[in-house]
Design a protein around this motif. Structure first.
Motif, mmCIF file in Angstrom:
data_model
loop_
_atom_site.group_PDB
_atom_site.id
_atom_site.type_symbol
_atom_site.label_atom_id
_atom_site.label_comp_id
_atom_site.label_asym_id
_atom_site.label_seq_id
_atom_site.Cartn_x
_atom_site.Cartn_y
_atom_site.Cartn_z
ATOM 1 N N VAL A 136 0.867 -1.184 0.000
ATOM 2 C CA VAL A 136 0.000 0.000 0.000
ATOM 3 C C VAL A 136 0.900 1.229 0.000
ATOM 4 N N LYS A 137 0.655 2.143 -0.899
ATOM 5 C CA LYS A 137 1.508 3.327 -0.930
ATOM 6 C C LYS A 137 1.332 4.136 0.361
ATOM 7 N N HIS A 138 2.444 4.639 0.852
ATOM 8 C CA HIS A 138 2.503 5.449 2.073
ATOM 9 C C HIS A 138 1.982 4.689 3.304
ATOM 10 N N ARG A 139 2.100 3.368 3.276
ATOM 11 C CA ARG A 139 1.605 2.596 4.424
ATOM 12 C C ARG A 139 2.337 2.981 5.705
ATOM 13 N N TYR A 140 3.632 3.245 5.601
ATOM 14 C CA TYR A 140 4.435 3.453 6.807
ATOM 15 C C TYR A 140 4.779 4.907 7.089
ATOM 16 N N ASP A 141 4.690 5.760 6.096
ATOM 17 C CA ASP A 141 5.060 7.152 6.376
ATOM 18 C C ASP A 141 3.867 8.101 6.418
ATOM 19 N N GLU A 142 2.701 7.653 5.930
ATOM 20 C CA GLU A 142 1.494 8.472 6.033
ATOM 21 C C GLU A 142 0.311 7.579 6.423
ATOM 22 N N PRO A 143 0.347 7.031 7.613
ATOM 23 C CA PRO A 143 -0.706 6.087 8.010
ATOM 24 C C PRO A 143 -2.099 6.691 8.026
ATOM 25 N N GLU A 144 -2.182 8.001 8.178
ATOM 26 C CA GLU A 144 -3.500 8.638 8.204
ATOM 27 C C GLU A 144 -4.236 8.489 6.873
ATOM 28 N N ASN A 145 -3.495 8.147 5.816
ATOM 29 C CA ASN A 145 -4.104 7.951 4.499
ATOM 30 C C ASN A 145 -4.301 6.475 4.156
ATOM 31 N N LEU A 146 -4.120 5.612 5.139
ATOM 32 C CA LEU A 146 -4.205 4.176 4.888
ATOM 33 C C LEU A 146 -5.560 3.773 4.319
ATOM 34 N N TYR A 147 -6.636 4.219 4.945
ATOM 35 C CA TYR A 147 -7.966 3.849 4.467
ATOM 36 C C TYR A 147 -8.183 4.299 3.026
ATOM 37 N N THR A 148 -7.841 5.540 2.718
ATOM 38 C CA THR A 148 -8.047 6.071 1.369
ATOM 39 C C THR A 148 -7.265 5.271 0.333
ATOM 40 N N ASN A 174 -2.058 -7.346 4.289
ATOM 41 C CA ASN A 174 -1.119 -8.360 4.763
ATOM 42 C C ASN A 174 -0.431 -7.945 6.059
ATOM 43 N N GLU A 175 -0.462 -8.832 7.032
ATOM 44 C CA GLU A 175 0.274 -8.729 8.289
ATOM 45 C C GLU A 175 0.241 -7.336 8.919
ATOM 46 N N PRO A 176 -0.925 -6.894 9.377
ATOM 47 C CA PRO A 176 -1.015 -5.595 10.067
ATOM 48 C C PRO A 176 -0.015 -5.536 11.208
ATOM 49 N N ASN A 177 0.785 -4.464 11.263
ATOM 50 C CA ASN A 177 1.886 -4.476 12.220
ATOM 51 C C ASN A 177 2.214 -3.135 12.854
ATOM 52 N N THR A 178 1.635 -2.046 12.365
ATOM 53 C CA THR A 178 1.978 -0.751 12.936
ATOM 54 C C THR A 178 1.027 -0.404 14.079
ATOM 55 N N GLU A 179 1.428 0.564 14.881
ATOM 56 C CA GLU A 179 0.575 1.023 15.976
ATOM 57 C C GLU A 179 -0.742 1.560 15.433
ATOM 58 N N TYR A 180 -0.673 2.299 14.325
ATOM 59 C CA TYR A 180 -1.882 2.857 13.727
ATOM 60 C C TYR A 180 -2.828 1.747 13.278
ATOM 61 N N GLU A 181 -2.287 0.720 12.651
ATOM 62 C CA GLU A 181 -3.124 -0.391 12.182
ATOM 63 C C GLU A 181 -3.743 -1.144 13.351
ATOM 64 N N THR A 182 -2.970 -1.370 14.393
ATOM 65 C CA THR A 182 -3.492 -2.062 15.572
ATOM 66 C C THR A 182 -4.646 -1.297 16.198
ATOM 67 N N LYS A 183 -4.540 0.015 16.194
ATOM 68 C CA LYS A 183 -5.562 0.845 16.834
ATOM 69 C C LYS A 183 -6.789 1.063 15.955
ATOM 70 N N ASN A 184 -6.642 0.947 14.625
ATOM 71 C CA ASN A 184 -7.709 1.440 13.746
ATOM 72 C C ASN A 184 -8.291 0.456 12.742
ATOM 73 N N LEU A 185 -7.724 -0.723 12.581
ATOM 74 C CA LEU A 185 -8.315 -1.667 11.629
ATOM 75 C C LEU A 185 -9.597 -2.274 12.178
ATOM 76 N N TYR A 186 -9.541 -2.812 13.386
ATOM 77 C CA TYR A 186 -10.713 -3.419 14.026
ATOM 78 C C TYR A 186 -11.390 -2.472 15.009
ATOM 79 N N HIS A 187 -10.631 -1.550 15.533
ATOM 80 C CA HIS A 187 -11.121 -0.618 16.541
ATOM 81 C C HIS A 187 -10.970 0.809 16.011
ATOM 82 N N GLY A 188 -11.150 1.788 16.869
ATOM 83 C CA GLY A 188 -10.917 3.172 16.476
ATOM 84 C C GLY A 188 -11.696 3.570 15.238
ATOM 85 N N LYS A 189 -11.002 3.811 14.140
ATOM 86 C CA LYS A 189 -11.643 4.220 12.894
ATOM 87 C C LYS A 189 -12.344 3.069 12.177
#
Length: 378
Positions: A136-148, A174-189
């Protein structure tokens, strides 16, 4: 009154096909498959590769494979490639090298071209497949744009392959691993719930495959909740204990352990005797989630490096557990850019290259193939 209730129930089910099917572990026969990239490792060209051919897919089917997990990355020629790599998670690309006008088809480039071919071959040969998003482009340096950025990819995929009868689902990340992903894939956003709702506008029938957090490890099931859609397959990757499965690579270059035997678990400094029962213990969180939520489970990746002593026994015990608990599984890997996981390469550490052959005699291949053969009997 009872008749009215039944009629209303049927009308509602017709309005939203998500109400018609649940993803319980008894929905279908077990899928027993393998992972591929849309283009294949070959001697002399590790980075570019060759596109998977129809003959390769025919060979997989001959072996008994009934499901392909097709991994999609950003093309190395994409201006966004570096932003998708985990090792650059702390690096923000600010040098102006990225081309914001780059088309999405170019961002995924050869992977998308190869996926087009694999999708066609699977349809022609009647073998099921699903798409797994690894880049995913910018997966690690712009996590706020992950959903988009994920939505952009999945809407393209759903529209592109919706008519293919052998597409069974979408492996969302694949393999969610960042703090942002942990907080927002199933929870948060609740990014996974949002994505599924978006895809459902195009595709109301296929499975949504959601990997757990904690890098897709089994204990990630302790951190998630059931998603809102009722046609979800929950997925994880099984490489535990890494001291055995990863020996000779990365930070375990000096490691040499046998299976079954005394092996250090991932969460301990003390070695524990590992056998089939210990593998079951390491999978308790998965089994608990499955039973509590009547969930369908997919082991999206599992393997051991080909030179590990007892790799065939590890694979046998793992697959017997998957079968006992009615989990779908896709072995990692049928082909890859690195040959350490490949079934078609010998168990000799020095053996560098491997190709599809009619004379494959290593024990790992024979073991996995014996389980693929069950697909022919189901």
């Amino acid at each position: 009154m009872r008749v009215i209730f039944i009629v209303l129930t049927l009308l509602l089910a017709g309005k939203d096909s998500r109400l018609q099917t649940s993803a319980s572990s008894t929905d279908l026969n077990i899928w027993r498959g393998g992972n591929i990239k849309p283009f294949v490792y070959h001697k002399g060209s590790v980075t570019t590769g060759e596109f998977v051919t129809k003959e390769m897919i025919e060979k997989y089917k001959e072996w008994g494979v009934n499901l392909l997990r097709v991994q999609v990355f950003l093309d190395k020629s994409s201006s966004f490639f570096e932003s998708s790599r985990r090792k650059n998670r702390k690096k923000h690309n600010s040098d102006g090298s990225e081309d914001e006008s780059e088309k999405l088809e170019d961002t995924y480039g050869r992977y998308l071209q190869g996926l087009d071919s694999v999708a066609k071959y699977c349809r022609d040969l009647n073998i099921d497949f699903f798409v797994a998003l690894h880049g995913v482009k910018h997966r690690y340096d712009e996590p706020e744009n992950l959903y988009t950025n994920m939505k952009e990819f999945w809407m393209m995929i759903a529209n592109r392959y919706n008519s293919n009868k052998n597409l069974i689902g979408y492996d969302l990340l694949n393999e969610p691993n960042t703090e942002y992903e942990t907080k927002n894939l199933y929870h948060g956003k609740k990014i996974f719930d949002q994505l599924i709702n978006d895809i459902r506008e195009v595709d109301t029938t296929r499975y949504m495959i959601a990997q757990v957090t904690e890098n897709g490890a089994p204990h990630g099931f302790k951190e998630i909740r059931p998603l809102e859609d009722n046609k979800v397959i929950y997925s994880f990757h099984f490489y535990e204990p890494h001291q055995f499965t990863y020996q000779g690579m990365k930070g375990l270059k000096s490691s040499s352990t046998d299976y079954p035997g005394m092996i250090r678990p991932d969460n301990s400094n003390e070695a524990v005797y590992h056998d089939k029962e210990e593998l079951k213990r390491s999978l308790r969180a998965v089994r608990k989630f499955q039973k509590e939520h009547n969930a369908r489970i997919l082991v999206g990746e599992f393997s051991a490096v080909r030179w590990a002593n007892g790799a065939d026994l590890f694979l046998k015990d793992a697959m017997e557990i998957f079968e006992e608990w009615e989990w779908d599984w896709t072995y990692f890997t049928l082909y890859a850019e690195w040959n350490g996981w490949c079934l078609t390469v010998s168990s000799d550490y020095e053996d560098e290259y491997g190709f599809i052959s009619n004379d494959i005699t290593n024990n790992r291949f024979s073991t996995v193939k014996s389980f693929w053969n069950k697909n022919k009997k189901d």
